[in-house]
Design a protein around this motif. Structure first.
Motif, PDB file in Angstrom:
ATOM      1  N   HIS A  54       0.805  -1.213   0.000  1.00 15.79           N
ATOM      2  CA  HIS A  54       0.000   0.000   0.000  1.00 15.79           C
ATOM      3  C   HIS A  54       0.842   1.268   0.000  1.00 15.79           C
ATOM      4  CE1 HIS A  54      -2.801   2.985   1.846  1.00 15.79           C
ATOM      5  NE2 HIS A  54      -3.630   2.408   1.009  1.00 15.79           N
ATOM      6  N   GLY A  55       2.116   1.126   0.359  1.00 16.04           N
ATOM      7  CA  GLY A  55       2.979   2.298   0.465  1.00 16.04           C
ATOM      8  C   GLY A  55       2.884   2.979   1.811  1.00 16.04           C
ATOM      9  N   SER A  56       2.141   2.396   2.752  1.00 13.19           N
ATOM     10  CA  SER A  56       1.927   3.031   4.047  1.00 13.19           C
ATOM     11  C   SER A  56       3.005   2.686   5.064  1.00 13.19           C
ATOM     12  CB  SER A  56       0.563   2.623   4.610  1.00 13.19           C
ATOM     13  OG  SER A  56       0.470   1.210   4.725  1.00 13.19           O
ATOM     14  N   SER A  57       3.792   1.651   4.787  1.00 11.03           N
ATOM     15  CA  SER A  57       4.860   1.252   5.706  1.00 11.03           C
ATOM     16  C   SER A  57       6.160   1.081   4.931  1.00 11.03           C
ATOM     17  CB  SER A  57       4.521  -0.072   6.410  1.00 11.03           C
ATOM     18  OG  SER A  57       3.402   0.067   7.253  1.00 11.03           O
ATOM     19  N   THR A  58       7.247   1.598   5.505  1.00 12.19           N
ATOM     20  CA  THR A  58       8.566   1.469   4.905  1.00 12.19           C
ATOM     21  C   THR A  58       9.550   0.939   5.939  1.00 12.19           C
ATOM     22  OG1 THR A  58       9.044   3.788   5.408  1.00 12.19           O
ATOM     23  CG2 THR A  58       8.186   3.292   3.208  1.00 12.19           C
ATOM     24  N   TYR A  59      10.609   0.317   5.444  1.00 11.78           N
ATOM     25  CA  TYR A  59      11.597  -0.335   6.293  1.00 11.78           C
ATOM     26  C   TYR A  59      12.980  -0.022   5.724  1.00 11.78           C
ATOM     27  CZ  TYR A  59       7.296  -2.902   7.148  1.00 11.78           C
ATOM     28  OH  TYR A  59       5.983  -3.219   7.416  1.00 11.78           O
ATOM     29  N   TYR A  60      13.949   0.232   6.623  1.00 14.07           N
ATOM     30  CA  TYR A  60      15.296   0.614   6.193  1.00 14.07           C
ATOM     31  C   TYR A  60      16.349  -0.067   7.055  1.00 14.07           C
ATOM     32  CZ  TYR A  60      12.808   4.438   3.878  1.00 14.07           C
ATOM     33  OH  TYR A  60      11.951   5.174   3.102  1.00 14.07           O
ATOM     34  N   ARG A  61      17.502  -0.329   6.435  1.00 16.38           N
ATOM     35  CA  ARG A  61      18.618  -0.735   7.254  1.00 16.38           C
ATOM     36  C   ARG A  61      19.108   0.489   8.004  1.00 16.38           C
ATOM     37  NH1 ARG A  61      21.837  -3.867   5.356  1.00 16.38           N
ATOM     38  NH2 ARG A  61      23.633  -3.457   6.704  1.00 16.38           N
ATOM     39  N   ASP A  62      19.722   0.277   9.164  1.00 19.70           N
ATOM     40  CA  ASP A  62      20.071   1.389  10.033  1.00 19.70           C
ATOM     41  C   ASP A  62      20.995   2.401   9.359  1.00 19.70           C
ATOM     42  OD1 ASP A  62      20.201  -0.518  13.154  1.00 19.70           O
ATOM     43  OD2 ASP A  62      18.523   0.398  12.066  1.00 19.70           O
ATOM     44  N   SER A  63      21.925   1.932   8.547  1.00 16.00           N
ATOM     45  CA  SER A  63      22.940   2.821   7.987  1.00 16.00           C
ATOM     46  C   SER A  63      22.385   3.787   6.941  1.00 16.00           C
ATOM     47  CB  SER A  63      24.093   2.015   7.392  1.00 16.00           C
ATOM     48  OG  SER A  63      23.632   1.216   6.316  1.00 16.00           O
ATOM     49  N   VAL A  64      21.164   3.550   6.456  1.00 18.67           N
ATOM     50  CA  VAL A  64      20.607   4.453   5.445  1.00 18.67           C
ATOM     51  C   VAL A  64      19.422   5.257   5.975  1.00 18.67           C
ATOM     52  CG1 VAL A  64      21.324   2.831   3.651  1.00 18.67           C
ATOM     53  CG2 VAL A  64      18.923   2.876   4.381  1.00 18.67           C
ATOM     54  N   LYS A  65      19.006   4.988   7.186  1.00 19.59           N
ATOM     55  CA  LYS A  65      17.877   5.727   7.761  1.00 19.59           C
ATOM     56  C   LYS A  65      18.187   7.218   7.799  1.00 19.59           C
ATOM     57  CE  LYS A  65      15.924   2.078  10.683  1.00 19.59           C
ATOM     58  NZ  LYS A  65      15.706   1.617  12.069  1.00 19.59           N
ATOM     59  N   GLY A  66      17.225   8.014   7.380  1.00 20.27           N
ATOM     60  CA  GLY A  66      17.411   9.458   7.337  1.00 20.27           C
ATOM     61  C   GLY A  66      18.099   9.957   6.084  1.00 20.27           C
ATOM     62  N   ARG A  67      18.653   9.052   5.279  1.00 20.80           N
ATOM     63  CA  ARG A  67      19.325   9.445   4.028  1.00 20.80           C
ATOM     64  C   ARG A  67      18.599   8.910   2.803  1.00 20.80           C
ATOM     65  NH1 ARG A  67      24.281   7.629   2.876  1.00 20.80           N
ATOM     66  NH2 ARG A  67      24.052   5.646   4.020  1.00 20.80           N
ATOM     67  N   PHE A  68      18.064   7.708   2.887  1.00 17.90           N
ATOM     68  CA  PHE A  68      17.376   7.080   1.760  1.00 17.90           C
ATOM     69  C   PHE A  68      15.866   7.076   1.995  1.00 17.90           C
ATOM     70  CE2 PHE A  68      20.973   4.004   0.233  1.00 17.90           C
ATOM     71  CZ  PHE A  68      21.865   5.078   0.220  1.00 17.90           C
ATOM     72  N   THR A  69      15.117   7.170   0.904  1.00 16.18           N
ATOM     73  CA  THR A  69      13.659   7.094   0.981  1.00 16.18           C
ATOM     74  C   THR A  69      13.143   6.197  -0.133  1.00 16.18           C
ATOM     75  OG1 THR A  69      13.530   9.353   1.857  1.00 16.18           O
ATOM     76  CG2 THR A  69      11.512   8.392   0.975  1.00 16.18           C
TER      77      THR A  69
END
Length: 127
Positions: A54-69
């Motif tokens: 749905h695009g309502s939830s996203t998940y990131y590895r810690d090293s890219v959080k805040g930099r990648f979307t």
């Protein structure tokens, strides 16, 4: 047959930005989660980011959080990875991935959750 094709990679300086795109075809794209993985030379493939159907939830590895979307456009069968503040350690071949089944994944972070993979695209960040 599901096909995934990445685009948008290239060479960028440290601190720069790139936007990767993944064009999906072969099935009803909007019902499936999508993800990005990467593999650097001599290293194992690693999870980067994922997005639910749905695009309502996203998940990131810690090293890219805040930099990648990660984002998606279900009407256009596209998924994107906006990468900002790039670092040399982000250098890798980036892969778009899709699971075999629709709906919610048990584990968004594991490569074993995904069956379909793109051919990969090179991202190089120079120091």
């Amino acid at each position: 047959q599901v096909q995934l094709e990445e685009s948008g990679g290239g060479l960028v300086q440290t601190g720069g930005s790139l936007r990767l795109s993944c064009a999906a075809s072969g099935r009803t794209f909007r019902n499936y989660a999508m993800a990005w993985f990467r593999q650097a030379p001599g290293k194992e493939r690693e999870f980067v980011a994922a997005i639910n159907w749905h695009g309502s939830s996203t998940y990131y590895r810690d090293s890219v959080k805040g930099r990648f979307t990660i984002s998606r456009d279900n009407a256009e069968n596209m998924v994107y990875l906006q990468m900002n503040s790039l670092r040399p350690e982000d250098t890798a071949v980036y892969y778009c991935a899709a699971p075999p089944d629709m709906g919610i994944l048990v584990d968004y972070f594991s490569g074993s959750s995904y069956t379909y993979w793109g051919q990969g695209i090179q991202v190089t960040v120079s120091s």
